[in-house]
Motif scaffolding. Sequence first.
Motif, short mmCIF file in Angstrom:
data_model
loop_
_atom_site.label_atom_id
_atom_site.label_comp_id
_atom_site.label_asym_id
_atom_site.label_seq_id
_atom_site.Cartn_x
_atom_site.Cartn_y
_atom_site.Cartn_z
N LEU A 406 8.02 -2.45 -13.70
CA LEU A 406 9.42 -2.46 -12.95
C LEU A 406 9.41 -1.56 -11.70
N ARG A 407 10.19 -1.90 -10.69
CA ARG A 407 9.99 -1.22 -9.69
C ARG A 407 10.57 0.26 -9.99
N LEU A 412 4.71 4.69 -7.53
CA LEU A 412 3.31 4.83 -6.96
C LEU A 412 2.74 3.41 -6.62
N ARG A 413 3.37 2.39 -7.29
CA ARG A 413 3.09 0.85 -7.23
C ARG A 413 3.95 0.15 -6.46
N ASP A 414 4.93 0.94 -5.58
CA ASP A 414 5.90 0.41 -4.91
C ASP A 414 5.44 -0.54 -3.83
N TYR A 415 4.31 -0.24 -3.45
CA TYR A 415 3.56 -1.38 -2.03
C TYR A 415 3.42 -2.62 -2.85
N SER A 429 -2.45 3.91 0.65
CA SER A 429 -3.19 4.67 -0.14
C SER A 429 -2.49 5.40 -1.15
N VAL A 430 -2.95 5.48 -2.45
CA VAL A 430 -2.46 6.33 -3.52
C VAL A 430 -3.60 7.29 -3.99
N ASP A 452 -4.22 -6.96 -6.12
CA ASP A 452 -4.19 -5.54 -5.40
C ASP A 452 -5.71 -5.16 -5.55
N ILE A 453 -6.14 -5.11 -4.11
CA ILE A 453 -7.55 -4.85 -3.89
C ILE A 453 -7.71 -3.33 -3.64
N SER A 454 -8.55 -2.37 -4.47
CA SER A 454 -8.80 -1.07 -4.25
C SER A 454 -10.12 -1.00 -3.55
#
Length: 524
Positions: A406-407, A412-415, A429-430, A452-454
């Motif tokens: 959930l937002r 940190l996953r807001d992107y 970048s995180v 989600d590509i790191s």
Amino acid sequence: LTLPQFVQLMDNFVGEDVSLPIVKRLTAFIKEEYKQTKEEKMKQLEKVHHMSHVGQRKQLLEALFEKWDSSVCGSLKLEEVVAVLSTFEGGMGKEALMEAKEQLCSRYPQLSRVGKLSSKAFQNFLELIASKFTGNEDETIDNLVRFLTTSVEQSHSESLQSSARRKWLQDIQQAAESSGTSMEPVYKAVIRALCQDMEAHGDNKRISAYIALLEENQLSPEQGEVCLRYVACTADDAPHVLNQVLHRDMKGVSFAAIDQGKPIYVPKVQLHGNIHFWNSDRPVEERKGSLLVLPLYDAHWRVFGILGLDTLRDQCQKSIFLTHEIAFYEGVCHAFSKAYHHICMQENVVQVADTALDWLYPRTPSIHTVTIYLVAPGKDKNYALYKVITTDNTGQKEIHSSPVLLREENLLRDYLFKCKDSSEVTLTSVYGEHHIAVPLHDLSRQTLSIFDISIGQHKKLPPQEQKDLQKMLKMTQAACSEILQRFLEETQPTQVLEAERVANMRHAGILFHRFMLQELRECV
């Protein structure tokens, strides 16, 4: 560009380490240099007005469909609608009606066979009729809606009954949209809807309910090519019914319902002689009651299973199913089909994405991990993301049991949520680890799933790896778009490779390789 798309475009353009003065200079530059002509502004306003108008018309026609579908069965009989429309404007529009009907049947080939209109087909029918009349099409639609609205009547009690039933059917769809790729919440919502309706509108009869799906009979093909596997049922019946398999050579009316494509109702099972009783411990004298078996259809009106109900647990001698109850159970079948195929579509999308990652990882050693998320719809920004699969650059995979993001709980996953909002690629970048969030779109360009590509400490990929990543994303989007097309009721499935036909969409990943093969052929 929408506001989120514009913000994302600017964010990607300036990058993360840019200073505030540079951002202000860029803002001032855009304000100064961006010019919009009067014609462009008018065109934009017209587009906004058109989209708003289309949305309002859709709501209007959906409300009309619901008024006509007072029994909440999920469809209308084509000939009944045609009979009423033939008196529109004193029968002056009969020629337009017949032309529209012919066009509709060519758009929906199954219509001539089943004679039933879904909500979408009903809307298309009225729009086709309106397009045949001279004059303003919007006025004709309004006149048709007024005419059809006054052609049906519904009492206050019937209206309350319909509203309650629609709410229970909506709960089935909501269960599908909020459960990732799990069918269990959908099964529970179906059984709950049936029990709630029986309590509220069915004289509180005690019922047993069960869902059985067709599957290929691999273990004993001599008993028939397909069999029915019971995947869900009311709690009391689980010990006797759940996971049981019904074959064609066994007693029962389920295959007759499938073959005939219509419900089969047995008012007194004790007099029928061809009923299969799963609970062999039930005494013969207690094997009394009514049985109803309804076929489950997909969007193309092909049967894929059955919904069954019986009153064997009810001791009342007059435990029968009434017409309005049977009509509602058809609505439950329709709602379950939508929910079931939504989950199937999600599974197919994940399978395509998973196959794409298998192709990608040997070619892109600079990519550390890729995680696939599914988007669960919600109002405004109250949606959730479901984590499905994570793959590292050795090809090792971790399958997640659909944990929910959930937002407000994942800053940190807001992107990822920005990627969903804008339906555009998002870079961030995180803790020094660079991420590329890439959306997979549905047919209306809304975000369906996210990669989600790191890429670790790298700010960008080497040229060849970037090229391979772009190719993979392009082919994945093409494959997913075809999957979504196949689930539309007006689309007939197409197969290019023999393996697709044999697998019958169970191996959706084949589509990814098919698009890769087609691109290779075009290059050659």
